[in-house]
Write a protein that holds these residues in place. Sequence first.
Motif, PDB file in Angstrom:
ATOM      1  N   ALA A 134      51.323  36.277  41.348  1.00  0.00           N
ATOM      2  CA  ALA A 134      50.652  35.003  40.389  1.00  0.00           C
ATOM      3  C   ALA A 134      49.276  35.488  40.091  1.00  0.00           C
ATOM      4  O   ALA A 134      48.943  35.439  38.602  1.00  0.00           O
ATOM      5  N   CYS A 135      48.540  36.256  40.948  1.00  0.00           N
ATOM      6  CA  CYS A 135      47.207  36.882  40.572  1.00  0.00           C
ATOM      7  C   CYS A 135      47.152  37.690  39.474  1.00  0.00           C
ATOM      8  O   CYS A 135      46.428  37.578  38.441  1.00  0.00           O
ATOM      9  N   GLY A 136      48.252  38.493  39.430  1.00  0.00           N
ATOM     10  CA  GLY A 136      48.642  39.432  38.454  1.00  0.00           C
ATOM     11  C   GLY A 136      48.659  38.984  36.954  1.00  0.00           C
ATOM     12  O   GLY A 136      48.226  39.269  35.955  1.00  0.00           O
ATOM     13  N   PHE A 137      49.449  38.062  36.962  1.00  0.00           N
ATOM     14  CA  PHE A 137      49.872  37.094  35.967  1.00  0.00           C
ATOM     15  C   PHE A 137      48.356  36.418  35.211  1.00  0.00           C
ATOM     16  O   PHE A 137      48.299  36.682  34.015  1.00  0.00           O
ATOM     17  N   TYR A 138      47.798  35.950  36.007  1.00  0.00           N
ATOM     18  CA  TYR A 138      46.413  35.107  35.524  1.00  0.00           C
ATOM     19  C   TYR A 138      45.415  36.173  35.225  1.00  0.00           C
ATOM     20  O   TYR A 138      44.541  36.020  34.386  1.00  0.00           O
ATOM     21  N   PHE A 139      45.606  37.575  35.755  1.00  0.00           N
ATOM     22  CA  PHE A 139      44.549  38.544  35.438  1.00  0.00           C
ATOM     23  C   PHE A 139      44.840  39.147  34.164  1.00  0.00           C
ATOM     24  O   PHE A 139      43.894  39.070  33.171  1.00  0.00           O
ATOM     25  N   PHE A 140      45.982  39.233  33.328  1.00  0.00           N
ATOM     26  CA  PHE A 140      46.199  39.429  32.252  1.00  0.00           C
ATOM     27  C   PHE A 140      46.016  38.360  31.154  1.00  0.00           C
ATOM     28  O   PHE A 140      46.166  38.441  29.990  1.00  0.00           O
ATOM     29  N   GLN A 141      45.567  37.168  31.771  1.00  0.00           N
ATOM     30  CA  GLN A 141      45.414  35.978  30.802  1.00  0.00           C
ATOM     31  C   GLN A 141      43.800  36.127  30.414  1.00  0.00           C
ATOM     32  O   GLN A 141      43.254  35.340  29.718  1.00  0.00           O
ATOM     33  N   LEU A 142      42.970  37.037  31.235  1.00  0.00           N
ATOM     34  CA  LEU A 142      41.767  36.985  31.303  1.00  0.00           C
ATOM     35  C   LEU A 142      41.290  37.744  30.008  1.00  0.00           C
ATOM     36  O   LEU A 142      41.836  38.674  29.870  1.00  0.00           O
ATOM     37  N   ALA A 143      39.918  37.700  29.564  1.00  0.00           N
ATOM     38  CA  ALA A 143      39.207  38.416  28.484  1.00  0.00           C
ATOM     39  C   ALA A 143      39.063  39.994  29.266  1.00  0.00           C
ATOM     40  O   ALA A 143      39.081  40.089  30.537  1.00  0.00           O
ATOM     41  N   PHE A 144      38.905  40.905  28.342  1.00  0.00           N
ATOM     42  CA  PHE A 144      38.699  42.082  28.690  1.00  0.00           C
ATOM     43  C   PHE A 144      37.504  42.360  29.684  1.00  0.00           C
ATOM     44  O   PHE A 144      37.639  43.243  30.723  1.00  0.00           O
ATOM     45  N   GLN A 145      36.380  41.908  29.438  1.00  0.00           N
ATOM     46  CA  GLN A 145      35.233  41.880  30.256  1.00  0.00           C
ATOM     47  C   GLN A 145      35.271  41.413  31.664  1.00  0.00           C
ATOM     48  O   GLN A 145      34.815  41.953  32.496  1.00  0.00           O
ATOM     49  N   THR A 146      36.055  40.414  31.536  1.00  0.00           N
ATOM     50  CA  THR A 146      36.406  39.463  32.839  1.00  0.00           C
ATOM     51  C   THR A 146      37.122  40.303  33.687  1.00  0.00           C
ATOM     52  O   THR A 146      37.176  40.537  34.933  1.00  0.00           O
ATOM     53  N   LYS A 147      38.370  41.006  33.060  1.00  0.00           N
ATOM     54  CA  LYS A 147      39.127  42.143  33.785  1.00  0.00           C
ATOM     55  C   LYS A 147      38.149  43.084  34.541  1.00  0.00           C
ATOM     56  O   LYS A 147      38.446  43.416  35.678  1.00  0.00           O
ATOM     57  N   ALA A 148      37.286  43.466  33.879  1.00  0.00           N
ATOM     58  CA  ALA A 148      36.475  44.845  34.277  1.00  0.00           C
ATOM     59  C   ALA A 148      35.439  44.125  35.456  1.00  0.00           C
ATOM     60  O   ALA A 148      35.476  44.912  36.614  1.00  0.00           O
ATOM     61  N   ILE A 149      35.102  43.011  35.342  1.00  0.00           N
ATOM     62  CA  ILE A 149      34.101  42.508  36.484  1.00  0.00           C
ATOM     63  C   ILE A 149      35.167  42.228  37.779  1.00  0.00           C
ATOM     64  O   ILE A 149      34.626  42.554  38.843  1.00  0.00           O
ATOM     65  N   ALA A 150      36.471  41.780  37.367  1.00  0.00           N
ATOM     66  CA  ALA A 150      37.391  41.410  38.431  1.00  0.00           C
ATOM     67  C   ALA A 150      37.628  42.661  39.362  1.00  0.00           C
ATOM     68  O   ALA A 150      37.784  42.571  40.614  1.00  0.00           O
ATOM     69  N   VAL A 151      37.847  43.883  38.513  1.00  0.00           N
ATOM     70  CA  VAL A 151      38.019  44.956  39.241  1.00  0.00           C
ATOM     71  C   VAL A 151      36.822  45.319  40.192  1.00  0.00           C
ATOM     72  O   VAL A 151      37.051  45.979  41.165  1.00  0.00           O
ATOM     73  N   VAL A 152      35.896  45.301  39.627  1.00  0.00           N
ATOM     74  CA  VAL A 152      34.471  45.529  40.487  1.00  0.00           C
ATOM     75  C   VAL A 152      34.445  44.751  41.879  1.00  0.00           C
ATOM     76  O   VAL A 152      34.400  45.466  42.987  1.00  0.00           O
ATOM     77  N   PHE A 153      35.034  43.535  41.683  1.00  0.00           N
ATOM     78  CA  PHE A 153      34.955  42.732  43.057  1.00  0.00           C
ATOM     79  C   PHE A 153      36.186  43.017  43.920  1.00  0.00           C
ATOM     80  O   PHE A 153      36.224  43.128  45.108  1.00  0.00           O
ATOM     81  N   LEU A 154      37.307  43.635  43.237  1.00  0.00           N
ATOM     82  CA  LEU A 154      38.487  44.162  43.975  1.00  0.00           C
ATOM     83  C   LEU A 154      37.904  45.448  44.896  1.00  0.00           C
ATOM     84  O   LEU A 154      38.256  45.678  45.913  1.00  0.00           O
ATOM     85  N   LEU A 155      37.095  46.236  44.203  1.00  0.00           N
ATOM     86  CA  LEU A 155      36.594  47.641  44.967  1.00  0.00           C
ATOM     87  C   LEU A 155      35.748  47.220  46.094  1.00  0.00           C
ATOM     88  O   LEU A 155      35.796  47.820  46.896  1.00  0.00           O
ATOM     89  N   LEU A 156      34.939  46.032  45.641  1.00  0.00           N
ATOM     90  CA  LEU A 156      34.134  45.708  46.843  1.00  0.00           C
ATOM     91  C   LEU A 156      34.955  45.041  47.951  1.00  0.00           C
ATOM     92  O   LEU A 156      34.687  45.333  49.313  1.00  0.00           O
ATOM     93  N   THR A 157      36.119  44.200  47.685  1.00  0.00           N
ATOM     94  CA  THR A 157      37.039  43.982  48.769  1.00  0.00           C
ATOM     95  C   THR A 157      37.553  45.156  49.660  1.00  0.00           C
ATOM     96  O   THR A 157      37.516  45.193  50.681  1.00  0.00           O
ATOM     97  N   LEU A 158      38.075  46.237  48.720  1.00  0.00           N
ATOM     98  CA  LEU A 158      38.561  47.448  49.480  1.00  0.00           C
ATOM     99  C   LEU A 158      37.545  48.053  50.240  1.00  0.00           C
ATOM    100  O   LEU A 158      37.743  48.773  51.369  1.00  0.00           O
TER     101      LEU A 158
END
Length: 271
Positions: free
Chosen positions: A86-110
Motif C-alpha cells: 500500500a505504501c508503494g502504491f501511494y508513494f507513486f501518487q506523490l509529486a517528484f519532490q515529495t518522493k525525494a524527501i520520502a527517500v531521505v526519511f527512509l534512509l534515516l529510518t534505515l
Amino acid sequence: MKTGKRLLDFYLSSSIHVALSVYAMVKITGFLFQISAIENTALFAFFGTIIGYNFVKYDALARAQKLQMRKQLKTIVVLSFLSLMACGFYFFQLAFQTKAIAVVFLLLTLLYTLPFFPNRKNARNWAGVKIYIVALCWVGVTLFLPILDSGHPLTAAVFLVAVQRYILIFVLVLIFEIIDLQYDDPHLKTVPQQIGVGRTKTLGALLLVGFILLEFLYADFNWQALILKSGIALSVLFFLIFAHENRSKYYSAFWAESIPILWWVLLVLCQ
C-alpha cells in the motif's frame, strides 16, 4: 475480556496506533494550511509508519534470532507486507519532490536500525541521538511531505509549525523515555538517564510553555487556535507529570500516543 486485551495488544504491537497518530498529524497539516488534496500523503505516511516502526521494533531481534515466529508476530509480518504494498502504491501518487524527501526519511529510518559502518552500532544505539531522530522524522513526514506535495510555499508559518511540532513530539518521547528508564541500556544516554526524571519533567514543561508562546508569532494569530493548542499542551503536560517507571505500557503507547488523534478530532469538530 481476554480477547479485547489481545486485540488491543496486537493493535499496539503492530504499530497501527502510532500510524494512526501520524495520519492524524498529516490531516492536521491539511487543516492548518487548507490543503484539501492530502489523502495520498496521509495514507502514505500511515502505511509507511507501520512498516518503519515494525522494522525498527522487530528487525534487530529477528536477526539475532531472539524472536520466535509466534502467531501474533506472523500476523504482524503479513500486515507489514500488505502495508509495504500500500505504501508503494501511494508513494507513486506523490509529486517528484515529495518522493525525494520520502527517500531521505527512509534512509534515516534505515540508519536508525541498521549498522551501516563497520564495528559501529546503529543510530538507535548512538548515545543521546534517538529522541532527535524520532522528532525530526515526525516533523518531516507529517508536515514537510504534505506541504511539498501540495506545492504550498515554505512560509514563516510553516517553519513555526515545524518548531511547535518538534517540541510536541520531543516532549511526548520524553514520556516514553521516563517509562522505559528501567529497561533502556544505560549507554543510550536518554534524557532521563542524563539529567534525571525530575529535571526531564521540568525540561518538558518549559518546552511546552515555549510551544504555547510561539503561537503569538503567527501573523494570523487567533484565540481559538491558542486555546486548542494550550489544551493539547496541557494534556501532554499531564501525562509527563504523572509518568514514572512503573506505569503500564498502555499509559504511553496508547493514551499519550492518542494526543495527536485527539487534536485532529477536535479540529474536525471545531470546523
